[in-house]
Scaffold this motif. Sequence first.
Motif, PDB file in Angstrom:
ATOM      1  N   TYR A  46      -3.057   2.818  -3.579  1.00 13.64           N
ATOM      2  CA  TYR A  46      -3.465   1.752  -4.502  1.00 13.64           C
ATOM      3  C   TYR A  46      -2.666   0.467  -4.209  1.00 13.64           C
ATOM      4  O   TYR A  46      -3.243  -0.605  -4.045  1.00 13.64           O
ATOM      5  CB  TYR A  46      -3.232   2.227  -5.946  1.00 13.64           C
ATOM      6  N   LEU A  47      -1.360   0.587  -4.122  1.00 19.47           N
ATOM      7  CA  LEU A  47      -0.530  -0.600  -3.876  1.00 19.47           C
ATOM      8  C   LEU A  47      -0.912  -1.285  -2.566  1.00 19.47           C
ATOM      9  O   LEU A  47      -0.932  -2.506  -2.463  1.00 19.47           O
ATOM     10  CB  LEU A  47       0.967  -0.218  -3.812  1.00 19.47           C
ATOM     11  N   SER A  48      -1.242  -0.470  -1.580  1.00 19.40           N
ATOM     12  CA  SER A  48      -1.513  -1.026  -0.255  1.00 19.40           C
ATOM     13  C   SER A  48      -2.757  -1.904  -0.253  1.00 19.40           C
ATOM     14  O   SER A  48      -2.915  -2.777   0.589  1.00 19.40           O
ATOM     15  CB  SER A  48      -1.652   0.092   0.773  1.00 19.40           C
ATOM     16  N   GLU A  49      -3.621  -1.663  -1.213  1.00 10.59           N
ATOM     17  CA  GLU A  49      -4.837  -2.480  -1.280  1.00 10.59           C
ATOM     18  C   GLU A  49      -4.517  -3.942  -1.576  1.00 10.59           C
ATOM     19  O   GLU A  49      -5.330  -4.818  -1.350  1.00 10.59           O
ATOM     20  CB  GLU A  49      -5.783  -1.928  -2.361  1.00 10.59           C
ATOM     21  N   PHE A  50      -3.336  -4.195  -2.111  1.00 10.83           N
ATOM     22  CA  PHE A  50      -2.966  -5.562  -2.471  1.00 10.83           C
ATOM     23  C   PHE A  50      -1.988  -6.163  -1.461  1.00 10.83           C
ATOM     24  O   PHE A  50      -1.343  -7.165  -1.732  1.00 10.83           O
ATOM     25  CB  PHE A  50      -2.344  -5.589  -3.872  1.00 10.83           C
ATOM     26  N   SER A  51      -1.861  -5.494  -0.334  1.00 13.59           N
ATOM     27  CA  SER A  51      -0.939  -5.984   0.688  1.00 13.59           C
ATOM     28  C   SER A  51      -1.693  -6.245   1.974  1.00 13.59           C
ATOM     29  O   SER A  51      -2.459  -5.401   2.425  1.00 13.59           O
ATOM     30  CB  SER A  51       0.167  -4.947   0.957  1.00 13.59           C
TER      31      SER A  51
END
Lengths: 232, 421
Positions: free
Chosen positions: A122-127
């Motif tokens: 999930y976090l990686s989607e914003f990176s």
Amino acid sequence: MYCKLVLLLLVTLFHGSAYAESAYSISSGAKLFKKCQNCHQIGEGAKNRVGPQLNNIFGRTAGGLPGVKYSKSMVQAGEEGLVWNNETLNSFIENPKKLIVKTRMSFSGLRKEDDRKNLLLYLSEFSKDATKVKDLENFTKNKNQNVDPTILSIVGDPEYGEYLASECMTCHQSSGLDDGIPGINAWQTEDFVIAMHAYKKKQRPHPVMQMMAGRLTNEEIAALAAYFKDLN
Amino acid sequence: MKINRRIFMGNSVIAASTLAAPTVFADGHAKPRVVVIGGGAGGATAARYIAKDSKGKIDVTLVEPSRMYYTCFFSNLYLGGVKSIDDLGHSYGKIAAGGVNVVHDWAVGVDRDSKTVSLASGSSVPYDKLILSPGIDFIDGAVEGWNLSSQNAMPHAYKGGSQTELLKAQIASMPQGGTYAMVAPPNPYRCPPGPYERVSMVAHYLKSNNPTAKIIVADPKPKFSKQGLFQEGWAKHYDGMIEWISSDFGGGNVSVDPNEMTVSIDGETVKVDVCNVIPAMKAGRIAELAGVTEGNFAPVNASDMSTKANADIYVLGDASQQGDMPKSGFSANSQAKVCANAVRGSLTGSKVFPAKFSNTCWSLVHENDGIKVGATYKATAEKIAKVDGFISATNESAELRKATYEESEGWYAGITADMFG
């Protein structure tokens, strides 16, 4: 309003992700992120709150976002080279105080590997710089880097620990004072063992500590932990 | 050799049982006696650890002439204006409070047959085990034109205290645009990066107080410790101020004239304002008097720092010839703990654990621009042998360099607390 923002983003992302159908899902990660959002924002317009905003967290130097009140040890870890990536975030989220002993983040951690995978996905989607996180093979590698329970269960010999600890005392003061190098007295045994193994495996960045821990056996680390536990 | 702890512990039990048999000490006294000569990084640490860990079972005497000990490590930071002289001074009060009999006197002789140390005051102190940690002395005639009587005109400032203050005062009185010369020492010598950190710190001071001044270094070596890192820093912070003349360019062909204040390097004579002569070094004199030196230093056994010449005399730190460890305060402190553990074991039968050594040398190139080099070591039958090491990289970020400097301050606080209590 913030929740709405996240949800909106989720819908968008869900469509675009090739991982939506794999065993790990962004939606599960989004649910887990609720544990984080009292302190952290992510997505468009995300701002620093108690903790830093988490857009582009992958590739960011630890303690490196201006305007955030970090612990001294988080800033120091960044200065010593800690950069957030799949491996370091996985380790931090599993048990924040394992990686950064005095972190301000009061979160006990996600002990389940699947939860961490989902959250990181999930976090990686914003990176922008998050291609690595999608290589789920990395997690298997990570698992091997965690400390084996049999190592954690070794009962250390405090007398041997006292002798070995004399080497630590050249830099870490026996009084526990921190004049530029942190005191290490009265650590919980497990935290101590985990931290030393993280240095030994070069997960925690610091060349002196990596070198010192690198030549200690599992028994010796247990002995040190047994000694420092009772040192006040 | 990889030391397997189980095998090791097995051996130590045998050793302990042998030692548990009543041991007869010199002239039948009750408690074993350890005398330590030299209250620096090696001696102060050894005395403190033996007294602390034996919990009164061993009488420990520390013989050290100075009442205040000024560390040689960090003295360059005083020259650079980063630290004050008071930051470097330490007293022996806490060591004495920890049960060590601190005697402020000079040791002037060792009688190995009667196992006594004679002191300048005329008295003598008996020992069962003698630990020498006298640091260094200079080799007569090592730099043509210089001897110990020249040390006021041309200070070495390579022992902490008055020499450091003298050099600082001389640098402060240099005329604008004047010249500071250093005659660097040949290997092996105390603190391998020390002369080059000194050059950096002198340059740092001059840069703000005497920006047109020049620094000349005549070096008998073709290369030096952390050279790439220092030279990177010199180009960055002190461009054009420092001229390093290596042995490849005649830096080893040097003579000085303390009366005229001139230095001749490879036939060319230069008038200078300050001349910092750091001559070739040897073990502190008492090691020679004890008959444990061979050549300039005292060969020791890596497992416990006992001398090759005499099993009851140990040599720590700069005076020892042990193998791969650099001569440094950190090394001496590390060796002291191995030695203390072994000496205590042999006198009281306490467990003796395997020798482990380490060293890290931090140097300051410019304010908040710290670099470091370090290694771990183990005892082999031949020597103390290097296991693993690291060194700072060139082009590191300013943040990392600052963190390295702050860490060195932490180390200074740590090691001085470890030495002096």
